[in-house]
Design an enzyme around this catalytic site. Structure first.
Site, PDB file in Angstrom:
ATOM      1  N   GLU A  44      -5.968  -3.895  -0.802  1.00 48.82           N
ATOM      2  CA  GLU A  44      -5.701  -3.794   0.630  1.00 48.82           C
ATOM      3  C   GLU A  44      -6.919  -4.287   1.404  1.00 48.82           C
ATOM      4  OE1 GLU A  44      -4.762  -0.263   3.848  1.00 48.82           O
ATOM      5  OE2 GLU A  44      -3.744  -0.209   1.911  1.00 48.82           O
ATOM      6  N   ARG A  68       1.526  -3.713   4.879  1.00 51.14           N
ATOM      7  CA  ARG A  68       0.128  -4.134   4.949  1.00 51.14           C
ATOM      8  C   ARG A  68      -0.019  -5.654   5.000  1.00 51.14           C
ATOM      9  NH1 ARG A  68      -0.275   0.419   6.210  1.00 51.14           N
ATOM     10  NH2 ARG A  68      -1.575   2.041   5.304  1.00 51.14           N
ATOM     11  N   SER A  96      -8.568   2.636   2.764  1.00 52.90           N
ATOM     12  CA  SER A  96      -7.857   2.556   1.488  1.00 52.90           C
ATOM     13  C   SER A  96      -8.169   1.234   0.800  1.00 52.90           C
ATOM     14  CB  SER A  96      -6.349   2.678   1.707  1.00 52.90           C
ATOM     15  OG  SER A  96      -6.024   3.938   2.245  1.00 52.90           O
TER      16      SER A  96
END
Length: 306
Positions: free
Chosen positions: A299, A168, A217
């Site tokens: 995130e 990520r 998310s």
């Protein structure tokens, strides 16, 4: 901003509200919102813009909380001049504003497997910057190169090694604006690829609150990888599991809520402020840390003045 900004051929709007440009529908205005006409317009603007003026490239706002005080400096949002998709052999060239889902569909029609992009919300620029992925595949696995405009207006081509992909994350320079990316996928039968994407969509819709206002998310998985979607997937170090064990599924703060359907999804139930959403996220981090010892990492990107 007291400076006179450089002339542009695109659109330059002062004090532009950003809440309608984010999936969570919250946040204050951009001091300036720049929508360049084309690559040359963007490059010339950045070259002439005083270096002390901060720049923030914004995609479709699918993974973003803009704080209630808004964003100082210039927010750059790419539009129609940057959303083309072309397929040549097994390589797909896509503008940074092209939607991930559309890239996956176009590739599949041409018999190129980029099916992992089909269920990823957002556009190509964000997928590259965040090394987006799902079901065990990541942008880095298919990335060939990207064209970026640096803060000084210079145009560069960045390969996989320079991109510095991690879970990520990427190591793209601060302020660099991704304008195009090239991906490579394996050959596949278009019908089979489409069937796989339909299966992925059904799986996503069954497990995620796709009809709610969310930003995908909220936290990265402490395990360091996304869900594979396979039956043998291990959930012990998934963010949603840790949130659930802390008793926070469905927990609310103002108009913000951790989804009942998927507790790692932060949703705006209606009327939430950015402060509600970020505050709930920080409360979840605190409780999970106390319950399990794991420090959840955001995130979702949070930017702007509180």
């Amino acid at each position: 901003m007291t400076q006179t900004l450089p002339p542009v051929r695109g659109t330059l709007t002062p004090e532009r509200p950003l809440s309608d440009l984010t999936w969570l529908r919250v946040g204050g205005p951009a001091e300036w919102l720049f929508q360049p006409a084309d690559l040359a317009d963007l490059s010339a603007f950045l070259a002439a813009l005083p270096q002390e003026v901060p720049v923030f490239p914004m995609g479709v706002g699918s993974n973003l909380i803009v704080r209630d005080g808004g964003i100082r400096g210039v927010v750059i949002r790419l539009g129609r001049g940057f959303n083309g998709i072309a397929v040549a052999g097994n390589q797909v060239t896509a503008g940074a504003a092209a939607l991930d889902a559309q890239v996956a569909r176009k590739a599949a029609e041409a018999g190129v497997d980029l099916t992992f992009l089909r269920t990823i919300p957002g556009a190509v620029g964000g997928a590259v910057r965040m090394n987006a992925g799902c079901y065990g595949s990541y942008t880095a696995d298919h990335f060939v190169q990207a064209t970026v405009v640096m803060r000084d207006g210079s145009v560069r081509t960045i390969g996989k090694g320079v991109a510095g992909f991690g879970y990520r994350s990427s190591a793209l320079p601060e302020g660099a604006v991704i304008v195009e990316a090239v991906f490579e996928g394996a050959s596949g039968d278009p019908e089979a690829l489409n069937a796989r994407m339909e299966e992925q969509l059904a799986k996503r819709d069954a497990t995620q609150p796709v009809k709610d206002r969310s930003a995908g998310s909220t936290f990265r998985n402490p395990a360091g990888y996304s869900s594979t979607g396979r039956a043998d997937d291990v959930h012990d170090l998934k963010a949603w599991t840790l949130i659930d064990r802390a008793g926070l599924r469905g927990h609310r703060l103002g108009g913000a809520q951790m989804s009942e359907k998927h507790p790692n999804f932060l949703i705006n139930t209606g009327g939430a402020t950015a402060a509600d959403l970020e505050g709930l996220g920080e409360y979840v981090r605190e409780k999970v840390r106390a319950e399990s010892g794991h420090d959840l990492v955001w995130e979702v990107i949070r930017i702007g003045d509180r």
